[in-house]
Design a protein around this motif. Sequence first.
Motif: not given
Lengths: 820, 109
Positions: A14, A18, A21-22, A45, A64, A294, A297-298, A425, A452, A456
């Motif tokens: 996960m 993520r 995606e970013h 997920n 996902t 998350y 991840a960002k 999220n 979003k 989740s």
Amino acid sequence: MNKKERLVIVGAGMASGRMLEHLFETDPERFDITLFGAEPRGNYNRIMLSPVLAGEKSFDQIVTHDAAWYDAHQVECRFGETITRIDRAAKMVCSASSETPYDKLVIATGSAPFMIPVAGRDLPGVMAFRDYDDVQAMVAAARKKGAKAVVIGGGLLGLEAAAALRLYGMEVVVLHLMGHLMERQLDAAAGYLLQKELESRGIKVHCKAQTSAIVGHGRTEAVLLDDGTLYPADIVVMAVGIRPEARIATDAGLHVERGIVVDDRMLTSDPDILAIGECCEHGGICYGLVAPLYDMAKVAAKTLTGVEAAFRSIETATQLKVTGVSLYSAGDFADAPDREDIVLRNSGAGIYKRLVLKDNRIVGAVLYGETTDGAWYFDMLRKGTDVSEVRETLIFGQSRQGGASLDPMAAVAALPDDAEICGCNGVCKGKIVSAIIAKDLTSLDDVRAHTKASASCGSCTGLVEQLMTLTLGDKYNPGAVQPICGCTTLGHGDVRRLIKAKSLKTIPAVMQELEWKTSCGCAKCRPALNYYLVCDWPDEYADDYQSRFVNERVHANIQKDGTYSVVPRMWGGVTSAKELRAIADVVDKFHIPTVKVTGGQRIDMLGVRKEDLPGVWADLGRAGFISGHAYAKGLRTVKTCVGSDWCRFGTQDSTGLGIRIEKFMWGSWTPAKVKMAVSGCPRNCAEATCKDVGVICVDSGYEIHFAGAAGLDIKGTEVLGVVKTEDDALEHIVALVQMYREQAHYLERIYKWAKRVGLDEIRRQILEDPQKRKAYFDRFAFSRKFAQVDPWSERVSGKDKHEFRPMAAIGFPVVAEGAL
Amino acid sequence: MSWIAIGVTADIPLRGARCVTTPQGPIAVFRTVENRFFAIEDRCPHKGGPLSQGIVHGAQVTCPLHNWVISLETGMALGADEGSVRTFALKVEGEKLLISSEALARRTA
């Protein structure tokens, strides 16, 4: 040409999903990406594994990122290949079979379940609850009648597993080392309430249980505690905790404590290597909840693209995902001299609330049985709000503050715009409300797709719905969660999912397993269930005609006076002198009062008496006609123009394609009627752009349209895409209709379904993913084998005779004469 | 009370109905999932729809024209709708189904 930097990611979970995606949102062209995953599948997920185990969701629903997504973003996926070593000097990662160079490396190996070191832990039947393989193993074990399970670990995961296994009818014992359940999230009182609730469901809970061995010959048979207690067990689920999976980092000489140590930018001690997720350690803490992962991840995505960003530890709240148990906890609630408690107990209602205050600020909250105020408390906790002014009434919740009404909506209404609604999220109230208004969102699925929020773990779904009601008022119609009818609490989506997940293959099985409230349903749910079963099990399910509306039972359309109308199939709207003569003869012979041409280019004979239907069909059948299915939730008509055969503007053989589509697709049941059209040029004489599915032929091929409407609603179609050949056109159209057949709610037309699932999703599966398209096509082709039997000729041969004849005819009874 | 034989139980599918024609109009004969049998006027109180063509659920039938739900036991429209149809005495003797002739007669009085 600049060579792209090579980014290698180890771990397809996960956090890395993520991060990708970013990355693709901000700088999609920057890297050539290779993704390694030890599991033989892509990202799903993981927090939703409990609902999958409980049969409430299917695995597909928690995926996902599927193959098509990776494909579309040109990620090279190496799933099932385990990276064993990092060569930092050569900047390479190595597996048993390959060596892959990197410029930047991201380690996202997650965590491994901790298996307690007791004798017998290697026996077959001992498993963790960590990935989809575990879920499959548990479900397989649970199918055995009278099977017994012992779950070691009374934390979140262990209890979710126990509750799900119990649902399958297994005898379940939970062994927990500590004095009460979920001691990290709950205090003793709430732990006790939870234990009572689980015991009322037939789960045995044994606290202070010290496991000394797992015993068995060849496979697990029982669990032995050090006090001598022996619990029989066909399976043993270990859910005692996780440890960061940091081995490859340790071997590579990176700085590793409990997890791989990272700084605020998620960099490890090697500046070209990042680590994110459960495998890493930041500020001395290893995180196991999704929200901070998350955030990591960002931050990692920004660091990789050279943007300044810093990870900050955040407070997290947890909820137990066991249906029917409301439990919320956040913060820290250990007793300490400088802390004060506010406690509310209502044993009758099974409610327990406890707030822990320090310096007039909330530092911990435990709510059991009544959790609606969780978000409110959590908001104050995170902001360090001084609560001295509202202290007296704080524990009673937000609705009791400042004389506000008791309306449950008031709690949500009073939340500030920056209050976090979706913890997973990180979506706040203001963002959801403004998305609802700006994008005119009216369904929960829309809000999920656009913000979003609640997409989740789903535990904030209620809050999101309250926000929708608050924002939209009466305009919000929670269609997605509305029960099918009064016979059940489940909506169409849930029922469709559970039919597949639980392999339910008859209407009584559905009603039994899904706890229908009526003995045999009603006129609303039975036709829906019958369709779902026909669609999902084409070769196994025996169509239940008593659950079909009369039109589909007698294969004609009932009219207001109880007579019927008959529409024979005219492929693509093309007919002949012979066919027209046969129709004329039938009309004369059976004194049919009205003959009319329909909007779909067919001929309708109205006012046929029910007893005459088999005779009418017999005569039509001799002329080569079959049923036109003008009464069916199925393919009605494919309307065509004359195309390149005659028309001076025609670009392709639109008539031929229309006939071909109709011949391939007739007879299959669909959620609602399906009307199609093929136009030979963009002048569009067949009016294809207001149909469920339409084709506009152009010089270069076939433009495929869908999701039009020209009935209760008027809506132009959406373009699926342009394809080159007639074969391609057929494959796309068939696949699209099959996707609709499998996903739509009963009576939901294509345009409504498309709005619900999203046009992009449909294009992604049908246009961009050849494998998915082919699979849909094949499933339609398989099911049509059982559907393409002309119902009229069957009935001419005697099927369902009882439908067309009165049971008896009674003359005047003797006694009646005197009364007259 | 005299009885008129109208057929056998197997003539009607479970959760189904057949119709019996009479000089006064058709009568719908129902067989429920619990194997109970009912006879009512085959004419919905709403717009005269043929109830024998409806979907049978529990001891109720939903009219095929506009979805009124009629109780087979009382003949009353259920839910928000108001109206009723006549019900007729019916008895099962072994396999045989018999309808009361008196009920038929009284209808014309």
